[in-house]
Design a protein around this motif. Structure first.
Motif, short mmCIF file in Angstrom:
data_model
loop_
_atom_site.label_atom_id
_atom_site.label_comp_id
_atom_site.label_asym_id
_atom_site.label_seq_id
_atom_site.Cartn_x
_atom_site.Cartn_y
_atom_site.Cartn_z
N GLU A 208 30.26 43.05 46.38
CA GLU A 208 29.51 44.15 45.77
C GLU A 208 29.45 44.01 44.25
O GLU A 208 28.42 44.22 43.62
N GLU A 209 30.59 43.58 43.67
CA GLU A 209 30.67 43.41 42.21
C GLU A 209 30.17 42.05 41.76
O GLU A 209 30.20 41.74 40.57
N SER A 210 29.75 41.23 42.68
CA SER A 210 29.33 39.85 42.40
C SER A 210 30.46 39.00 41.82
O SER A 210 30.23 38.11 40.99
N VAL A 211 31.68 39.31 42.20
CA VAL A 211 32.82 38.47 41.84
C VAL A 211 33.55 38.16 43.14
O VAL A 211 34.33 38.97 43.63
N ARG A 212 33.26 36.99 43.70
CA ARG A 212 33.86 36.65 44.98
C ARG A 212 35.28 36.14 44.81
O ARG A 212 35.76 35.99 43.69
N SER A 213 35.95 35.88 45.93
CA SER A 213 37.37 35.53 45.87
C SER A 213 37.64 34.27 45.05
O SER A 213 38.72 34.11 44.49
#
Lengths: 251, 295
Positions: free
Chosen positions: B20-25
């Motif tokens: 959602e925040e466009s910061v993946r793991s």
């Protein structure tokens, strides 16, 4: 059509084989441990162009309860060859008889090598993928299995090494390549435990006279011993690298 | 060890929140694919080969060309086969692995059959009459799995085809009546023609996670995905094949956005692939892809 090919000279007058090796010379060896992330142990074994990748899963719970053994671990082996591994394109086939025979031999050798009683009621899966095939495939698979089992940390009797020896035109040769394999001379595959000085597996085809068996077996065992020296050194170096990474000792 | 398949609700929420925040793991943005590393010419016995890594997923692809009688006069053949065995992940044991392999093979063959113009196949015909043709066998094997195997397999096969050299042949007319033409294979490597990959498409897979979609999902992200769309795009930006898998349905407007994104990303990737293959052809460095991964 074209004219008949002249008879191939497998060992010429100066004692050199088709690829320039001497009769008792092994091809170049390379071993890499821990190449895959998912299996518990994995290794690649290369001898000349022959290249075999082996992965080991286990010990883990038996997937089929009916196959569970109460006093030792179950060993399952699966072998597949890449279609472009050898000279011709071979489609993958599950029911291939040759693969079936190879699988049985590898399973029996692995069972003889491992201390199966240490992990009763569990299972290990050995998966082999032949990436490149250029002769001495059975021996390469056996060596790849040993290396992968070492990487997985499974308890074993010894460091199993395997080597092929043959006899063509009356000359005993070690570590046959594809052309020499196709010569239809006798081919002996030996799996050997160097520290215990025991032979685990020995397969001969098609046939050999009793007088020739002695020198061929001797040549194969000599090849195994040389191979052991090299592989042992490679595994030791790999282990030192791992220990250094953990900070166990400084280099 | 990455046993990413089993996820708790908290882990799932974490992945969805990140998307959602466009910061993946792994720190990537939603539409950022993983960097690709490849080496061509790794299998000397194959006509063309490629070892490719995309994050944790590693694929080995190879091609073999064979001469055979043409089924359709003037047209060659190109068949793909992909194998995903237990080597890559314990979830591909037995039947499951065979099913995944069959699905990947079907997707690839569909893309090759329908996504490429007739010229590609007519170039594979031999001689003026076209009664003989080249059959190009493309085979890929997934060695290590961390999501998005279809994309990696299609890229590896593209690179293996780019590395493929097709031997030249001379067709000699038969000397007797009724005898077919004889084919003479030119043995020297100077007489080989490289396979023209300008029309070969590659797949780009988008996965729907929560309300958003991501490209090049890892195994963990795939386990959280509610739908997956794989779209094949070629160098001209044309859509060559599409394949939707997994559970939920997609709203048509969402699908349209995903197609556009896939087209853009697919074109970028093809450019990168071309550059990587050219680089690998000219440099013969050591193999870093099948080295022990450093954690």
């Amino acid at each position: 059509g074209q004219g008949r090919m002249s008879k191939l000279e497998y060992v010429d007058l100066s004692g050199l084989r088709i690829d320039g090796r001497r009769a008792h010379e092994l091809r170049n060896i390379n071993a890499k441990l821990g190449v895959l992330t998912q299996p518990d142990g994995s290794a690649i074994f290369e001898i000349g162009i022959t290249k075999v990748l082996c992965a080991v899963y286990g010990p883990r719970e038996c997937t089929l309860r009916s196959k569970e053994l109460h006093d030792r671990m179950l060993v399952q082996v699966e072998v597949s060859t890449l279609p472009f591994a050898s000279g011709e394109h071979k489609k993958r086939s599950r029911g291939d008889r040759q693969i079936g025979e190879l699988t049985t031999m590898l399973k029996e050798s692995a069972e003889a090598l491992l201390l199966t009683s240490v992990h009763p009621r569990s299972q290990i899966d050995i998966v082999i993928e032949v990436m490149q095939s250029d002769g001495s495939l059975k021996a390469a698979c056996l060596n790849a299995i040993t290396l992968a089992l070492i990487d997985a940390g499974l308890p074993m009797r010894d460091f199993m090494v395997a080597c092929t020896a043959g006899c063509i035109d009356g000359r005993v040769i070690v570590d046959t390549n594809y052309i020499e394999d196709s010569a239809r001379g006798p081919e002996l595959v030996v799996a050997y435990l160097p520290n215990q000085d025991k032979v685990v597996t020995c397969q001969l085809e098609p046939k050999l006279s009793l007088e020739t068996l002695g020198p061929v077996m001797e040549a194969a065992l000599q090849g195994c011993k040389e191979l052991y020296k090299m592989l042992h050194a490679m595994v030791l170096e790999h282990s030192c690298q791992l220990a250094t990474n953990r900070g166990t000792f400084a280099t | 060890m990455n046993r990413g398949g089993l996820l708790s609700k908290a882990e799932r929420d974490f992945v969805e929140g990140g998307v959602e925040e466009s910061v993946r793991s792994d720190g990537r943005e939603r539409l950022a694919p993983r960097p690709v590393e490849l080496k061509v010419g790794v299998v000397p016995q194959a006509n063309g080969s490629c070892l490719l890594r995309c994050g944790g997923t590693r694929v080995l692809a190879g091609t073999k060309v064979e001469l055979e009688a043409a089924e359709i006069v003037g047209r060659g053949k190109l068949t793909c086969s992909i194998s995903c065995s237990m080597l890559a992940s314990p979830m591909f044991e037995g039947r499951a692995g065979e099913d995944v392999s069959a699905e990947l093979t079907r997707s690839m063959n569909q893309m090759m059959a329908q996504g490429m113009p007739k010229e590609v196949y007519s170039r594979l015909a031999v001689g003026e009459e076209g009664k003989q043709c080249w059959h190009v066998h493309c085979d890929a094997s997934v060695l290590d799995y961390d999501g998005t195997s279809l994309d990696c397999c299609s890229m590896a096969i593209y690179a293996a085809l780019a590395n493929t050299l097709i031997p030249q042949v001379k067709v000699l007319l038969g000397t007797e009546e009724g005898a077919g033409p004889e084919i003479e294979l030119m043995d020297s490597s100077d007489d080989c023609l490289p396979f023209d990959v300008s029309d070969v498409p590659i797949y780009t897979t988008l996965a729907q996670i929560g309300q958003r979609y991501v490209v090049d999902a890892t195994h963990t992200e795939e386990s959280c995905a509610s739908a997956r769309v794989s779209i094949a795009v070629n160098a001209n930006g044309k859509l060559c094949a599409s394949h939707k898998s997994e559970g939920r349905g997609l709203h048509p407007s969402q699908l349209a956005l995903m197609l556009q994104a896939a087209q853009r990303i697919g074109l970028d990737r093809l450019e990168t692939l071309k550059a990587l293959v050219a680089h690998s052809n000219s440099h013969d460095g050591p193999d870093t892809i099948l080295e022990r991964p450093i954690f």
